[in-house]
Design a protein around this motif. Sequence first.
Motif, PDB file in Angstrom:
ATOM      1  N   CYS A  89       1.091  -1.458   0.177  1.00  0.00           N
ATOM      2  CA  CYS A  89       0.287   0.235  -0.153  1.00  0.00           C
ATOM      3  C   CYS A  89       0.773   1.400  -0.113  1.00  0.00           C
ATOM      4  N   CYS A  90       0.237   1.755  -0.704  1.00  0.00           N
ATOM      5  CA  CYS A  90       1.847   3.763  -1.156  1.00  0.00           C
ATOM      6  C   CYS A  90       1.015   4.200  -1.013  1.00  0.00           C
ATOM      7  N   SER A  91       1.497   5.314  -1.486  1.00  0.00           N
ATOM      8  CA  SER A  91       0.538   7.042  -1.637  1.00  0.00           C
ATOM      9  C   SER A  91       0.920   7.763  -2.856  1.00  0.00           C
ATOM     10  N   ALA A  92      -0.257   8.409  -3.135  1.00  0.00           N
ATOM     11  CA  ALA A  92       0.424   9.684  -4.139  1.00  0.00           C
ATOM     12  C   ALA A  92      -0.270  10.952  -4.355  1.00  0.00           C
ATOM     13  N   LYS A  93       0.724  12.174  -4.371  1.00  0.00           N
ATOM     14  CA  LYS A  93      -0.405  13.373  -4.442  1.00  0.00           C
ATOM     15  C   LYS A  93      -1.246  13.546  -6.383  1.00  0.00           C
ATOM     16  N   ALA A  94      -0.993  12.664  -6.653  1.00  0.00           N
ATOM     17  CA  ALA A  94      -1.470  12.487  -8.176  1.00  0.00           C
ATOM     18  C   ALA A  94      -0.842  10.949  -9.007  1.00  0.00           C
ATOM     19  N   VAL A  95      -2.505  10.543  -9.891  1.00  0.00           N
ATOM     20  CA  VAL A  95      -1.986   9.516 -10.285  1.00  0.00           C
ATOM     21  C   VAL A  95      -2.386   9.967 -11.966  1.00  0.00           C
ATOM     22  N   ILE A  96      -1.184   8.974 -12.348  1.00  0.00           N
ATOM     23  CA  ILE A  96      -1.874   8.915 -14.301  1.00  0.00           C
ATOM     24  C   ILE A  96      -2.108   7.836 -14.398  1.00  0.00           C
ATOM     25  N   CYS A  97      -3.424   7.675 -15.240  1.00  0.00           N
ATOM     26  CA  CYS A  97      -3.655   6.245 -15.572  1.00  0.00           C
ATOM     27  C   CYS A  97      -3.438   6.203 -16.770  1.00  0.00           C
ATOM     28  N   ALA A  98      -2.573   5.338 -17.581  1.00  0.00           N
ATOM     29  CA  ALA A  98      -1.643   4.538 -18.996  1.00  0.00           C
ATOM     30  C   ALA A  98      -2.212   3.221 -18.793  1.00  0.00           C
ATOM     31  N   THR A  99      -3.126   2.723 -18.690  1.00  0.00           N
ATOM     32  CA  THR A  99      -3.212   1.315 -18.415  1.00  0.00           C
ATOM     33  C   THR A  99      -3.850   0.643 -19.840  1.00  0.00           C
ATOM     34  N   GLY A 100      -3.626   1.563 -21.318  1.00  0.00           N
ATOM     35  CA  GLY A 100      -4.057   0.880 -22.637  1.00  0.00           C
ATOM     36  C   GLY A 100      -5.213   0.900 -22.908  1.00  0.00           C
ATOM     37  N   CYS A 101      -5.503  -0.750 -23.645  1.00  0.00           N
ATOM     38  CA  CYS A 101      -6.801  -1.629 -23.450  1.00  0.00           C
ATOM     39  C   CYS A 101      -7.084  -2.994 -24.124  1.00  0.00           C
ATOM     40  N   SER A 102      -8.205  -2.733 -24.008  1.00  0.00           N
ATOM     41  CA  SER A 102      -8.465  -4.635 -23.849  1.00  0.00           C
ATOM     42  C   SER A 102      -8.887  -4.582 -25.882  1.00  0.00           C
ATOM     43  N   GLU A 103      -9.241  -6.073 -26.085  1.00  0.00           N
ATOM     44  CA  GLU A 103      -9.778  -6.249 -27.623  1.00  0.00           C
ATOM     45  C   GLU A 103     -10.999  -7.119 -27.283  1.00  0.00           C
ATOM     46  N   ARG A 104     -12.051  -6.817 -27.944  1.00  0.00           N
ATOM     47  CA  ARG A 104     -13.353  -7.406 -28.094  1.00  0.00           C
ATOM     48  C   ARG A 104     -12.819  -8.525 -28.506  1.00  0.00           C
ATOM     49  N   THR A 105     -14.054  -9.124 -27.653  1.00  0.00           N
ATOM     50  CA  THR A 105     -13.659 -11.255 -27.776  1.00  0.00           C
ATOM     51  C   THR A 105     -15.281 -11.495 -28.775  1.00  0.00           C
ATOM     52  N   ARG A 106     -14.856 -12.655 -29.369  1.00  0.00           N
ATOM     53  CA  ARG A 106     -15.868 -13.564 -29.657  1.00  0.00           C
ATOM     54  C   ARG A 106     -17.483 -12.894 -28.669  1.00  0.00           C
ATOM     55  N   GLY A 107     -17.414 -13.272 -27.227  1.00  0.00           N
ATOM     56  CA  GLY A 107     -18.648 -13.036 -26.575  1.00  0.00           C
ATOM     57  C   GLY A 107     -18.994 -11.663 -27.076  1.00  0.00           C
ATOM     58  N   ALA A 108     -17.932 -10.899 -26.828  1.00  0.00           N
ATOM     59  CA  ALA A 108     -18.716  -9.338 -27.145  1.00  0.00           C
ATOM     60  C   ALA A 108     -19.228  -8.520 -28.690  1.00  0.00           C
ATOM     61  N   ILE A 109     -19.028  -9.931 -29.753  1.00  0.00           N
ATOM     62  CA  ILE A 109     -20.321  -9.300 -30.701  1.00  0.00           C
ATOM     63  C   ILE A 109     -21.141 -10.616 -30.926  1.00  0.00           C
ATOM     64  N   ILE A 152      -6.101  12.692 -10.506  1.00  0.00           N
ATOM     65  CA  ILE A 152      -6.193  11.467 -11.835  1.00  0.00           C
ATOM     66  C   ILE A 152      -6.545  11.877 -13.232  1.00  0.00           C
ATOM     67  N   PHE A 153      -5.234  11.815 -13.838  1.00  0.00           N
ATOM     68  CA  PHE A 153      -5.069  12.154 -14.840  1.00  0.00           C
ATOM     69  C   PHE A 153      -5.176  10.947 -15.641  1.00  0.00           C
ATOM     70  N   ALA A 154      -5.051  10.951 -16.967  1.00  0.00           N
ATOM     71  CA  ALA A 154      -5.474   9.508 -18.026  1.00  0.00           C
ATOM     72  C   ALA A 154      -5.068   9.701 -19.345  1.00  0.00           C
ATOM     73  N   CYS A 155      -4.536   8.864 -19.894  1.00  0.00           N
ATOM     74  CA  CYS A 155      -3.443   9.425 -21.678  1.00  0.00           C
ATOM     75  C   CYS A 155      -3.469   8.026 -21.874  1.00  0.00           C
ATOM     76  N   GLY A 156      -3.032   8.139 -23.127  1.00  0.00           N
ATOM     77  CA  GLY A 156      -2.938   6.687 -24.334  1.00  0.00           C
ATOM     78  C   GLY A 156      -4.479   6.104 -24.392  1.00  0.00           C
ATOM     79  N   ASN A 157      -4.083   4.774 -25.135  1.00  0.00           N
ATOM     80  CA  ASN A 157      -5.152   3.792 -25.092  1.00  0.00           C
ATOM     81  C   ASN A 157      -6.383   4.033 -23.958  1.00  0.00           C
ATOM     82  N   SER A 158      -5.910   4.374 -23.058  1.00  0.00           N
ATOM     83  CA  SER A 158      -7.583   3.766 -22.248  1.00  0.00           C
ATOM     84  C   SER A 158      -7.515   5.439 -22.226  1.00  0.00           C
ATOM     85  N   LEU A 159      -7.610   5.806 -21.977  1.00  0.00           N
ATOM     86  CA  LEU A 159      -8.453   7.008 -22.633  1.00  0.00           C
ATOM     87  C   LEU A 159      -8.462   7.301 -23.975  1.00  0.00           C
ATOM     88  N   HIS A 160      -8.709   6.908 -25.032  1.00  0.00           N
ATOM     89  CA  HIS A 160      -9.219   6.351 -26.418  1.00  0.00           C
ATOM     90  C   HIS A 160      -7.831   6.088 -26.892  1.00  0.00           C
TER      91      HIS A 160
END
Length: 429
Positions: free
Chosen positions: A116-136, A300-308
């Motif tokens: 467990c740790c702490s921060a004054k700010a967080v950037i989320c850059a977790t990328g994206c996931s592919e749609r699967t057969r179940g999704a379509i 909390i900030f976001a960027c990259g494919n986790s944003l769009h």
Amino acid sequence: MMSSKFNKYDLIIVGGGSAGLAAAVSSYDNGIKDILVIEKDQYLGGILLQCIHNGFGLHEFKEELAGPEYAQRFVDQVNERNIKCLVNSMVLEIKKNEDNNDFIVEYSSLEEGYVCCSAKAVICATGCSERTRGAISIPGSRPSGIMTAGLAQRYLNIEGFMVGKRVFILGSGDIGLIMARRMTLEGAKVLGVAELMPYSNGLNRNIVQCLNDFNIPLYLHHTVKEIIGKDRIEKVVIAPVDDNLQFIEGQDVVFDVDTLLLSVGLIPNNPLLESIGVKIHPRTKGPIVNENLETSIKGIFACGNSLHVHDLVDFVSEEGRLAGKKASDYIKGLINSNQEIIRIEPGKGIGYCLPTFTHYENLNETTLKFRVTKPYKNVSLNVLVNGKSIKKIKKLYLLPAEMENIQLKNIDFSNIDLTNALITVEVEE
């Protein structure tokens, strides 16, 4: 095993791909030195590590690189600055510290256990996931040999496994197009690519280099009607669809295959942000952000494919740098979130537009990023304020696969009343 450590950082970046690493370098260069990057995989670099083809870095480094080469450039920059990075570490939860404005970040790793740790700010850059057969919801039996194009890419390029010999691909996303070429070069027979829409969802250069150059047919306005097979897929039936996306009877085409790859879209990966209550954009499925790439939760900030989802990794890195700069400004108390805001919405022919709003004082620093809903030729992009046109840009063509952007300037808004203003972008034919 539970760690007793509770480390405090100025900034924690979740995700060690191209966006997260660019954000870390940018934050460091803007005066924030106490940074932690947390990456769930074994190595830094993200999805780039399995993209062994060329085509990366033309904007960023003015040369053509393979994915791992591109990633290594940023890994080197991070290492030169001695920015702390953890791999094989999974962030479990982000929480607001009720005692102050900091954030508590919980993660687990093989070496440290639960931390467990702490921060004054967080950037989320977790990328994206592919749609699967179940999704379509593809009809038919459920044998083996059906997987996403990205998973096949990982099996082939990282693990060294050949996923099939007779391959059909559903969806013309860039990963699917690139895998059509890759599988062909490895000796497989790629029988075709089917695309539900009447246009490809991949970049034009990939259609040329990955399909046309290898005589791989592209079936537009087609999709999979049925999957046949018991233990492993044996046949795939495709058929054309009408304008209402209903099958046109009597025009089925059957292919003998042992593999079906799915390249049917990517979705920003944001369970951490959703669990803390960040507002999610209904179209992009990424967080709603302002011009600073700050989400609905301050700090909390976001960027990259986790944003769009982006079309070029160079733009992912560029966005990561902006997130790093703005997060460092936030930590230093340079961002005033109480300014008057101006709303931004997509207009005719625009699928989505980011940011969702901008602050009045930062108009000159705001870049609108958006995608069109269908291909256009010889049109104009029209920027309006409360319905009044302030800027027009002629475009020879616009494609849904390619992200567009417009830089706003203060001069564009001279003599315009911005009280309760709404900025829209539309396609004018």
